[in-house]
Structures are given as structure tokens and as C-alpha cells.
Design a protein around this motif. Structure first.
Motif, mmCIF file in Angstrom:
data_model
loop_
_atom_site.group_PDB
_atom_site.id
_atom_site.type_symbol
_atom_site.label_atom_id
_atom_site.label_comp_id
_atom_site.label_asym_id
_atom_site.label_seq_id
_atom_site.Cartn_x
_atom_site.Cartn_y
_atom_site.Cartn_z
ATOM 1 N N GLU A 71 0.939 -0.976 -0.182
ATOM 2 C CA GLU A 71 0.288 0.409 0.275
ATOM 3 C C GLU A 71 0.366 1.375 -0.186
ATOM 4 O O GLU A 71 0.669 1.904 -0.958
ATOM 5 N N ARG A 72 2.250 1.496 0.441
ATOM 6 C CA ARG A 72 2.124 2.133 0.908
ATOM 7 C C ARG A 72 3.792 2.645 -0.591
ATOM 8 O O ARG A 72 3.697 3.662 -0.858
ATOM 9 N N THR A 73 3.945 1.932 -1.261
ATOM 10 C CA THR A 73 4.793 1.651 -2.409
ATOM 11 C C THR A 73 3.235 2.191 -3.413
ATOM 12 O O THR A 73 3.719 3.477 -3.974
ATOM 13 N N MET A 74 2.424 1.598 -3.497
ATOM 14 C CA MET A 74 1.012 2.384 -4.414
ATOM 15 C C MET A 74 1.066 4.257 -4.362
ATOM 16 O O MET A 74 0.977 5.263 -4.910
ATOM 17 N N ASN A 75 0.993 4.674 -3.054
ATOM 18 C CA ASN A 75 0.490 5.583 -2.555
ATOM 19 C C ASN A 75 2.019 6.745 -2.540
ATOM 20 O O ASN A 75 1.690 8.317 -3.681
ATOM 21 N N LYS A 76 3.294 6.121 -2.685
ATOM 22 C CA LYS A 76 3.693 7.078 -2.798
ATOM 23 C C LYS A 76 4.583 7.466 -4.082
ATOM 24 O O LYS A 76 4.589 8.251 -4.758
ATOM 25 N N ALA A 77 4.158 6.268 -4.916
ATOM 26 C CA ALA A 77 3.792 6.130 -6.282
ATOM 27 C C ALA A 77 3.031 7.653 -6.630
ATOM 28 O O ALA A 77 3.206 8.752 -7.960
ATOM 29 N N PHE A 78 1.801 7.376 -6.758
ATOM 30 C CA PHE A 78 0.603 8.474 -6.335
ATOM 31 C C PHE A 78 1.580 10.146 -6.504
ATOM 32 O O PHE A 78 1.177 11.478 -7.176
ATOM 33 N N GLU A 79 2.129 10.165 -4.875
ATOM 34 C CA GLU A 79 3.196 10.813 -4.606
ATOM 35 C C GLU A 79 3.436 11.940 -4.892
ATOM 36 O O GLU A 79 3.567 12.808 -5.442
ATOM 37 N N LEU A 80 4.250 10.710 -6.046
ATOM 38 C CA LEU A 80 5.843 11.271 -6.863
ATOM 39 C C LEU A 80 5.235 11.763 -8.144
ATOM 40 O O LEU A 80 5.872 13.152 -8.489
ATOM 41 N N LYS A 81 3.720 10.761 -8.434
ATOM 42 C CA LYS A 81 2.848 11.935 -9.578
ATOM 43 C C LYS A 81 1.971 12.728 -9.146
ATOM 44 O O LYS A 81 0.899 12.356 -9.668
ATOM 45 N N SER A 82 2.009 13.540 -8.866
ATOM 46 C CA SER A 82 0.368 14.264 -8.006
ATOM 47 C C SER A 82 0.351 14.836 -9.009
ATOM 48 O O SER A 82 -0.750 15.145 -9.477
ATOM 49 N N ASN A 83 1.002 15.358 -9.622
ATOM 50 C CA ASN A 83 0.990 16.411 -10.884
ATOM 51 C C ASN A 83 0.129 16.116 -12.329
ATOM 52 O O ASN A 83 -0.734 16.641 -12.799
ATOM 53 N N ASN A 84 0.232 15.003 -12.060
ATOM 54 C CA ASN A 84 -0.215 13.985 -13.431
ATOM 55 C C ASN A 84 0.138 12.322 -12.906
ATOM 56 O O ASN A 84 0.161 11.664 -13.329
ATOM 57 N N PRO A 85 -1.564 11.958 -12.257
ATOM 58 C CA PRO A 85 -1.264 11.034 -11.918
ATOM 59 C C PRO A 85 -1.372 9.620 -12.908
ATOM 60 O O PRO A 85 -1.723 9.278 -13.656
ATOM 61 N N PRO A 86 -1.030 8.563 -12.289
ATOM 62 C CA PRO A 86 -0.665 7.295 -13.108
ATOM 63 C C PRO A 86 -1.538 6.861 -13.518
ATOM 64 O O PRO A 86 -3.020 7.313 -13.245
ATOM 65 N N SER A 87 -1.658 6.828 -14.492
ATOM 66 C CA SER A 87 -2.852 6.064 -15.900
ATOM 67 C C SER A 87 -3.078 3.899 -15.850
ATOM 68 O O SER A 87 -4.434 3.857 -15.868
#
Length: 755
Positions: free
Chosen positions: A237-253
Motif C-alpha cells: 500500500e505504501r509503494t502505491m501511495n508513494k507512486a501517486f505522491e510522486l506523480k501528483s501533478n499527473n497521476p498514473p493511468s
């Protein structure tokens, strides 16, 4: 007080690890003493643990350094971790109804999948309003899957699949699932810019993989399965949340996961399902489609394909007789990217080539082609990368196939060790490399970039292989959880499409590898290889869609392969050629001369090629096996060398099982099964064309070989008493039990044969 107690326990554990000899109570493998001289040179490093040597005995240097991500060691997430433990017990572990939001056939579709305990029509509402006032209902299919024991209660589990269509880019949607007699709370789902988007990619979440690792709170104990699954679930869950945090300006698709999502491979069904519950529970995964592949840890049951609703699945597989089919090869398009996902646990040239062909036929014009599968074809991890399975089985099949379809990027996992290759190309026999480097742009480079992702949860982290290989550009082991990002961009100013690939540490979000930049001109058109003419049609055969090896070279020097139960002509340049001289005996069993029976018609693929073409027949419920010879193709311009007329037509029932019928010189059989009466010696089998009371010969007053059945006792040529009549002479044997041979007349009933 509870929090203080945990803090004191941690403090004591840290003090013990630093000041006492931790390795004497270490839970893993052997116990080692701590070196008396802690300043001596390091003799060896294993899984981050440093060893010295004193009096010829290994001893440890320095404090314990874990080789996995143990959440108990992190103070900055202590509050979240303690809250998650409670949530795990109360909400996550036994929630087997977690929804999977899988990629659909293309970016305008989503494939939902979930478990339920009710056999009801699955429904998803989908609309643009949070109150679902404009929602459209999509229904799908439900099927009974299995029973699942949770505690002392057994549940019937049903697999549900629904496809939603009509999504547009740059839009906000909401969806609801109907389950347990009610509609769930609506979930927000946002689609992104088709010209500027990104994918997350990960390797081996392997939730539960930290089981058996030392418990940080007590080094003499190992993490239990439940403790490990809980630990890795939090890290996932932390890995997924941190990935979205990193790409907060353009969230992953999209999320791509290269296999081994779950860890259990010991057929502990409840444990395996808790790991899938952990995989699907992060809230961010409810708002992004994912695509995953079957890893080696998921090949032992069918949970994968009942959780996930894969698009364009290739179900006409070569080995359809397998007891377990965990999942299928599949593909989809997402914007200008074609993604093909393969299951490399059951290598099949036929399955892979048809999946690839179907994908590029349906979506020929995508800018990028990505292929994902579990086993690392060009990795450098110690555990798997240089093994014979990858080097000798997978590479000969996949190298030429990926080159044929001009793939840009391959994503793998499996070794729990990160690596990036150079660009790898293939000429049909050997691979070649074109050098790559970071932060440099490559325009339509020659070859494929292979990335082996590390463990996304940090549950298992392995070392590098010492092999000297030329295809690796960069590799590392950070001993942390990691993930990758692929950014896709359409640059109108420079008139190019671009991908940029970076790999990140979860905790710090520092780049651990990258950037790798590949561009293609906007007017780029991929030049496909033309399909060659099929010479085999002249003899009544199709040509192989693709072949990695030649199973048989005929007397005219033509190449043949055996795929999906049929011979086909090889038209591409194969990697492996079997040049063994096999006696050409069409409709005859060439392998009998070597003491090996021929294969029944149910054998669909080759298993061994050396002095001939062999399949494998499973015996004893799959516990044992024996080799069998695969009969050769019938070719009209080659003279048979056994004086047997060449013909593909036969009225011999034994041909259906890969055998011939007996000649006139054999009048009695000595073995019987449900298919018919056979004559057998040490190297030859044949079937008797007709049956009557004289067809069975009892040898030395014994029953047939192995005493498989009791022998029938003729009683004055009369039918023995009973509720059945006796069959007419010549009736085919349909069934055998310990009392008699049985046949059917007029499709009415089974009657004992009078023999």
C-alpha cells in the motif's frame, strides 16, 4: 501504555542487535558466533550480513542488517503501521470480495472482476455524477469457482466479471458495484490526457514473501505467514501511495505488475487468498486500471484468472489438458501503447506467437509495443537469471518472436534484483547489443530494452549473479521497496513521441536508475516483416505462424515443427534445428525401433528433441511420466522406407491413439483397456481390429500384464447369470471393471461381453 511497551521492545531489540551477539540467536539457517575481532577484514557478505573468519570458523561482523523491508524497524511510519495492524485483523485479511479494476481491450473500456458468495448476476453502474443519477448499468458473467474455508465456516466462492465501455479521455467518472444485496459507495475514476500520461511498473510484490524472516522484536523467532502477509501488505500500500505522491501533478493511468503478486505456492488456499486481499486493498487501486501477469508462485492454482478479468485472452492454448490453468496470455491497447502479457510458466511457441499475432493484427499502428512476462530474459539476479529454464527454454522461443514483432520494451521480474539491459537485438541465431546510457535520447534504437524490476514490497531482496554478461548496462540492489515510472509524451514542437523511464526508491523517492529516453518521429511507421509463402500447403499442412525450433528435417531438407497437435511448415529462420535422422514411416511408429511407444493423439506439443521428436505422457495421476514418439507428417513427394502406402486415411481405431492396428500375423491380444484389445511385447503395441471370444490369450495362466484386471472365465461359452444380457460377438469393449468386459448394443445398456 501499549505504545510505550512497543517502543521499549524496539529499544531493547536495537540494543541487543548492536551490543550482544545477535547471530547466536538468529532465526535463519545456521547460528554463527560474533567475531571477537570486529575490526578484521570482511571474509564474505551474504544478504547484507558481513562475515569474518576466526580459527577457520565463520563469524559475524557488525550489527544485524535485514535483507527485507521489516516495517517494525521504521519509526517514521509507526503510527500508520500500528493502525494498519488493527485494520488488517478487522477489515482486510478475510475480505475476499475486493474488486479488481483491470485494463479493458482499449483505453475506453474497463474489465472488473471480484469474488462473491452469491450466485447473482454481476452489475456495475458507471456514470459521470457522484450520486449516480446518470449511471448506466453493465452486467456480466458469474461462475461458481470453489469452496473456501474461513475459520470453521465454508463459503461457496463465485467469480464475477463485468466489462464497462464508453470511457473518454480527460474525464471524471464514478462507479458502483452491486454486491451482497446492495449498492456500494460510489468510487471516483479519472481518465487522463492521451498525449501526456504515465504507467507505474513493478516487479514481484510477493505479498507474504517475508515469512520465515527474523522477527525484529525477537531475533530468535521467525515471522509467521500472517505476520509476513500483514507486513508486506502495508509495504505494498505504501509503494502505491508513494507512486501517486510522486506523480501528483499527473497521476498514473495504469499499473503493470510483472508477476508473483502473491507468495504462497504450497496450495494453502486461505493463505493465498489473504495475499490477494492484501494486493487489491489499496484505495488508489480502485481508481486506476491494472494489468498483471502470472508468476511462478501463482501457477499452482487458478486464483489469478478468477480474480482478474483479462482482455483478449488467448484461450485456445496448446496445453489445454493441464490440470491447472492459472491464467492466459492476453493483450490490450492503451492510447498509443500496445501491451502484450505472457505467462512464461508454460512456454509455448504456439501460444505466444498467436497472442502476438492477434495483438499486432488488431492494433497494428500503435507507436509503442511493450511486452511483460515474469521470468527475466536478460537479467542478472543470482537466483534465476542464468538458469537453464530461462537460457535454454525461454530465450530460444521469445528472442526471435519479440524481434519479429519489433517490441520496444520488455518488463520482467522474478529475480528480486534490479537491472537494465543495453538494447538487445536478434538475428535469428544470436543476440547483439547496441549500447544505452542514461539521460541520453535514442531515436528509434535498434533492439529491445529489457528491465527487470525489483521486489515492489521489499519482501524478498536477492543478490547479483557473478556471471560475466555483455547485455547488462546497469544493476543494483537497494534493499528497499522500489517501483518504476514510464512517462509517455507527444512533443508537438519537436514532432516526436517520447518515453522516459525512471526507477525509484519508495521511502525517499530518489531515482535509483534512469532516465532512459527513447523517441520516435510522429510520422514513424513500423515496417512489419512480410509473411512468407506457405510451402507446406502443397502437402495439406499449414505453416507455423512462428517457430523457435525445427523438430524434424525431412529427406528434402524442409523444416517442420509440431505445434498444438499438428505438424506445420517452418518458414522463419529458427534458432534450434533438430537434424537427427528419423526413419520416415508415415502413419507408422518410428520410435518403436528405439523401444518407445508412439504418442496418443492427445499430445499437442513436443517435450524432448534429440534423436527424434518426443512428447510426454503423464502417468499415475501426473506423478510420473514416460516419453513417447510423435509420428511424422505425411509428405507425398518422399518415398516411405517401410513399404507402406502413404495415406492420411485410416479405418484403424488404434490410429486415434497414435498406434497401428495389428497385421494378419497377430490374431490374439494380451492387453485390454477401455479403448480396445491390444497386442503388446517389449517394443511394440498394436490394436486388434475386431473382438471375439478368441481374441484374448492368457499367457502362462496369468492375467494381462501388471494384473491390471481380473481375467474373465468362460462358462461353456454361455453368458453368466445376472441382470444384463451378453453382447453379440464382435462388440467393441466400452468399459472394464474387476468382473467383466462390457459393451453397448443399440445404445440401450451396458452388457457383459461373452468371452
Amino acid at each position: 501504555m501499549k505504545y510505550i511497551f512497543i517502543g521499549l521492545s524496539l529499544l531493547l531489540a536495537i540494543v541487543r542487535a548492536d551490543n550482544e551477539c545477535w547471530s547466536q540467536t538468529y532465526a535463519l539457517k545456521e547460528y554463527y558466533p560474533c567475531c571477537k575481532d570486529q575490526t578484521q577484514p570482511v571474509y564474505k557478505i551474504e544478504s547484507q550480513i558481513k562475515f569474518g573468519k576466526e580459527n577457520g570458523v565463520k563469524c559475524t561482523l557488525g550489527p544485524y542488517v535485514p535483507d527485507f523491508v521489516d516495517r517494525e524497524r521504521f519509526d517514521d511510519t509507526r503510527e500508520e503501521w500500528n493502525a494498519f495492524k488493527i485494520k488488517w485483523d478487522n477489515e482486510i485479511r478475510d475480505n475476499f470480495k475486493q474488486i479488481s479494476v483491470f485494463s479493458g481491450d482499449n483505453e475506453s473500456m474497463l474489465n472488473f472482476g471480484w469474488y462473491s458468495t452469491e450466485d447473482t448476476k454481476p452489475v456495475i453502474r458507471f456514470g459521470t455524477q457522484e450520486d449516480m443519477s446518470d449511471a448506466k448499468e453493465f452486467t456480466g458473467n458469474v461462475e461458481y469457482y470453489k469452496n473456501l474455508l474461513i475459520g470453521s465456516r465454508k463459503y461457496s466462492i463465485y467469480s464475477n466479471q463485468v466489462t464497462v465501455s464508453g470511457l473518454e479521455r480527460n474525464n471524471t467518472y464514478y462507479y458502483q458495484r452491486y454486491i451482497d444485496g446492495k449498492w456500494e459507495k460510489s468510487v471516483k475514476f479519472v481518465t487522463r490526457d492521451p498525449d501526456n500520461f504515465n504507467f507505474i511498473f513493478v516487479g514481484d510484490p510477493q505479498i507474504g514473501g517475508s515469512h520465515g524472516k527474523p522477527n525484529f522484536l525477537d531475533m530468535s523467532k521467525e515471522l509467521t505467514n500472517d505476520e509476513a502477509t500483514r507486513n508486506d501488505a502495508f509495504n505494498w500500500e505504501r509503494t502505491m501511495n508513494k507512486a501517486f505522491e510522486l506523480k501528483s501533478n499527473n497521476p498514473p493511468s495504469l499499473l503493470l505488475s510483472a508477476g508473483d503478486q502473491a507468495d504462497d505456492e504450497k496450495l494453502q488456499d486461505y493463505l493465498d487468498e489473504t495475499q490477494f486481499s492484501a494486493l487489491l486493498q489499496p484505495a488508489v487501486l480502485k481508481g486506476i486500471p491494472h494489468a498483471m501477469t502470472v508468476g511462478n508462485h501463482e501457477q499452482y492454482n487458478e486464483n489469478f484468472r478468477h480474480h482478474f478479468n483479462t482482455p483478449n485472452s488467448f484461450t485456445e492454448i496448446e496445453r489445454s489438458d493441464r490440470e491447472v490453468i492459472p491464467g492466459f496470455n492476453y493483450f490490450f491497447r492503451f492510447n498509443n501503447v500496445l501491451v502484450v502479457v505472457l505467462d512464461t510458466n508454460e512456454p509455448s511457441t504456439y501460444d505466444y506467437s498467436h497472442t502476438m499475432k492477434n495483438a499486432v493484427t488488431k492494433y497494428p499502428d500503435t507507436t509503442w509495443r511493450i511486452v511483460m512476462f515474469h521470468h527475466d530474459l536478460f537479467g542478472i539476479g543470482r537466483t534465476h537469471s542464468q538458469g537453464t529454464y530461462i537460457v535454454n527454454k525461454l530465450r530460444p522461443i521469445l528472442n526471435p518472436l519479440l524481434a519479429k514483432y519489433k517490441v520496444d520494451l520488455v518488463i520482467n521480474g522474478h529475480d528480486h534484483y534490479y537491472s537494465t539491459s543495453h538494447f538487445v537485438s536478434f538475428d535469428g541465431v544470436n543476440y547483439d547489443i547496441s549500447e544505452i546510457s542514461e539521460n541520453k535520447t535514442f531515436n528509434n534504437p535498434k533492439g529491445i530494452l529489457y528491465i527487470t524490476a525489483n521486489c515492489a514490497t521489499g519482501s524478498k531482496l536477492n543478490p547479483r549473479n557473478d556471471a560475466k554478461v555483455d547485455y547488462i548496462y546497469h544493476s543494483n540492489q537497494t534493499y528497499t521497496a522500489t517501483f518504476g515510472i514510464i512517462d509517455f509524451e507527444k512533443d508537438i514542437e519537436k514532432q516526436v513521441n517520447r518515453i522516459t523511464i525512471n526507477y525509484y526508491d519508495v521511502e525517499s523517492l530518489d531515482v535509483t536508475d534512469g532516465s532512459y529516453i527513447i523517441e520516435k518521429d510522429l510520422d514513424y511507421v513500423r515496417e512489419e516483416e512480410p509473411e512468407p509463402e506457405c510451402w507446406a500447403e502443397e502437402f495439406g499442412y499449414e505453416c507455423c505462424l512462428f517457430s523457435s525450433m525445427v523438430s524434424y528435417v525431412d529427406d528434402k531438407g524442409r523444416y517442420w515443427d509440431f505445434q498444438n497437435g499438428n505438424w506445420c511448415g517452418v518458414t522463419n529462420k529458427p534458432m534450434i534445428i533438430n537434424k537427427s535422422k528419423i526413419p520416415y514411416k508415415p502413419n507408422k511408429c518410428w520410435s518403436l525401433e528405439r523401444g518407445i511407444q508412439c504418442c496418443p493423439s492427445s499430445i499437442k506439443s513436443t517435450s524432448y528433441i534429440n534423436d527424434g521428436v518426443y512428447g510426454v505422457v503423464n502417468e499415475n495421476n501426473g506423478i510420473g511420466f514416460r516419453y513417447c514418439g510423435i509420428q511424422l507428417p505425411v509428405i507425398s513427394d518422399i518415398e516411405p522406407n517401410n513399404n507402406t502406402p502413404v495415406s492420411q486415411e485410416s479405418t484403424c481405431w488404434a490410429n486415434d491413439y497414435g498406434y497401428d492396428c495389428c497385421g494378419p500375423e497377430i490374431v490374439k491380444g494380451n492387453y485390454i483397456d477401455n479403448d480396445g484389445i491390444w497386442y503388446q511385447n517389449d517394443s511394440y503395441w498394436c490394436g486388434l481390429v475386431t473382438y471375439n471370444k478368441n481374441d484374448i490369450e492368457i499367457v502362462n495362466d496369468q492375467c494381462w500384464p501388471d494384473n491390471k484386471f481380473k481375467c474373465c472365465s468362460p462358462v461353456n461359452d454361455q453368458c453368466w447369470p445376472g441382470e444384463y444380457e451378453c453382447c453379440s460377438p464382435g462388440t467393441k469393449v466400452e468399459y472394464t471393471d474387476e468382473e467383466a468386459l462390457w459393451g453397448v448394443e443399440n445404445d440401450i445398456s451396458i452388457k457383459p461381453l461373452n468371452i
